[in-house]
Design a protein around this motif. Sequence first.
Motif, short mmCIF file in Angstrom:
data_model
loop_
_atom_site.label_atom_id
_atom_site.label_comp_id
_atom_site.label_asym_id
_atom_site.label_seq_id
_atom_site.Cartn_x
_atom_site.Cartn_y
_atom_site.Cartn_z
N UNK A 203 -13.21 -1.06 -2.69
CA UNK A 203 -14.28 -0.05 -2.73
C UNK A 203 -14.40 0.76 -1.45
N UNK A 204 -13.27 0.97 -0.76
CA UNK A 204 -13.23 1.81 0.42
C UNK A 204 -12.05 2.76 0.29
N UNK A 205 -12.28 4.04 0.58
CA UNK A 205 -11.20 5.03 0.59
C UNK A 205 -11.05 5.58 2.00
N UNK A 206 -9.84 5.99 2.33
CA UNK A 206 -9.57 6.56 3.65
C UNK A 206 -8.69 7.79 3.53
N UNK A 207 -8.83 8.70 4.47
CA UNK A 207 -7.95 9.88 4.57
C UNK A 207 -7.49 9.98 6.00
N UNK A 208 -6.24 10.41 6.20
CA UNK A 208 -5.72 10.53 7.55
C UNK A 208 -4.59 11.54 7.60
N UNK A 209 -4.34 12.07 8.78
CA UNK A 209 -3.26 13.05 8.96
C UNK A 209 -2.80 13.01 10.41
N UNK A 210 -1.55 13.40 10.62
CA UNK A 210 -0.99 13.47 11.96
C UNK A 210 -1.43 14.75 12.64
N UNK A 211 -1.83 14.64 13.90
CA UNK A 211 -2.16 15.82 14.69
C UNK A 211 -0.85 16.57 14.96
N UNK A 212 -0.72 17.83 14.53
CA UNK A 212 0.54 18.55 14.70
C UNK A 212 1.06 18.55 16.13
N UNK A 213 2.36 18.29 16.26
CA UNK A 213 2.99 18.30 17.57
C UNK A 213 2.76 17.05 18.39
N UNK A 214 2.18 16.02 17.78
CA UNK A 214 1.90 14.77 18.50
C UNK A 214 2.35 13.59 17.66
N UNK A 215 2.19 12.40 18.23
CA UNK A 215 2.43 11.14 17.51
C UNK A 215 1.11 10.42 17.25
N UNK A 216 0.04 11.19 17.14
CA UNK A 216 -1.29 10.66 16.87
C UNK A 216 -1.74 11.01 15.47
N UNK A 217 -2.58 10.16 14.91
CA UNK A 217 -3.20 10.46 13.62
C UNK A 217 -4.70 10.26 13.75
N UNK A 218 -5.46 11.09 13.05
CA UNK A 218 -6.90 10.89 12.94
C UNK A 218 -7.24 10.68 11.48
N UNK A 219 -8.34 9.98 11.23
CA UNK A 219 -8.71 9.71 9.85
C UNK A 219 -10.18 9.39 9.73
N UNK A 220 -10.61 9.23 8.48
CA UNK A 220 -11.99 8.87 8.16
C UNK A 220 -11.97 7.81 7.07
N UNK A 221 -13.07 7.06 6.95
CA UNK A 221 -13.23 6.10 5.85
C UNK A 221 -14.53 6.40 5.12
N UNK A 222 -14.57 6.00 3.85
CA UNK A 222 -15.75 6.27 3.03
C UNK A 222 -16.09 5.04 2.19
N UNK A 223 -17.35 4.93 1.85
CA UNK A 223 -17.75 3.92 0.87
C UNK A 223 -17.40 4.44 -0.52
N UNK A 224 -16.84 3.57 -1.35
CA UNK A 224 -16.48 3.99 -2.70
C UNK A 224 -15.09 4.59 -2.74
N UNK A 225 -14.55 4.72 -3.92
CA UNK A 225 -13.17 5.16 -4.09
C UNK A 225 -13.06 6.66 -4.30
N UNK A 226 -13.71 7.41 -3.44
CA UNK A 226 -13.59 8.87 -3.46
C UNK A 226 -13.82 9.38 -2.04
N UNK A 227 -13.25 10.56 -1.77
CA UNK A 227 -13.43 11.19 -0.47
C UNK A 227 -14.12 12.53 -0.70
N UNK A 228 -15.35 12.70 -0.22
CA UNK A 228 -16.09 13.94 -0.46
C UNK A 228 -15.33 15.15 0.08
N UNK A 229 -15.44 16.27 -0.64
CA UNK A 229 -14.75 17.49 -0.22
C UNK A 229 -15.17 17.92 1.17
N UNK A 230 -16.47 17.74 1.51
CA UNK A 230 -16.94 18.12 2.84
C UNK A 230 -16.25 17.29 3.92
N UNK A 231 -16.10 15.98 3.68
CA UNK A 231 -15.45 15.12 4.67
C UNK A 231 -13.99 15.51 4.85
#
Length: 243
Positions: A203-231
């Motif tokens: 019951x947790x969803x996450x989204x993440x992406x690599x910061x362009x030109x780096x070897x870093x990624x940032x992401x977010x987590x949410x309650x429930x199996x959906x990621x709000x469009x605003x997030x």
Amino acid sequence: MTDDEPSDLIRSVSRALRVLEEVSRADRPLSVKVIARRCGLNLSTSYHLVRTLCYEGYLHRRPDGDYMIGSKVAERFHEMLEAFERPPRAAEVLRQLAAESGHTAYLAQLTDARLVVVDVAEGPRSPWLEDLQAGLETAPHATALGKALLLSLPPRIRQGILTEYGLRRFTAATPTSVEDVEEELARLRPGQVVEEYGQFREEVACAGAVVPGTQWAIGISTRGLSIPALARARLREALRDLT
């Protein structure tokens, strides 16, 4: 990387580290007898090791004679986190992402085939995830942060990382073979925002992406199996800010 024992292994150092690991993972302070038993050491050796570790500040002896982790461990932990050369303004961007989206934001990097969370900004709309805290290693195959970073790598290196790390099952949805992960990543393109639903925690969803030109990624987590469009939109804005 290899698990083969080095020919010049210093046994005393290896034993001292084993003692530190046992004390740190225990849910309460340990006596020397318990440390000796858990580490497979004789009692005399264990006394020498804990006294040395106490003298150096890596263990602390309580009044009742049991031992717990000392303050020097915390100092080394913070020094390790500071050693990562984060993208400029990373902490500020994470705090802004958490504040504007309401979801916890993470900054992570693959280091020595391990996914390490380096910074976290907590948000009220996300659950507290004990394995996604600053300084901890976590699963590259079951998290959006890890998948985004794996997607940026050549297949041979990616598969080597997955094989070495092992594909632990966290939930019924967790991919548990290199082939499963490769099939999932084949549907994505490098640089894309990667999403996972219930693979790391129920019951947790996450989204993440690599910061362009780096070897870093940032992401977010949410309650429930959906990621709000605003997030999702705020995550893309944070990527642009870091770029």
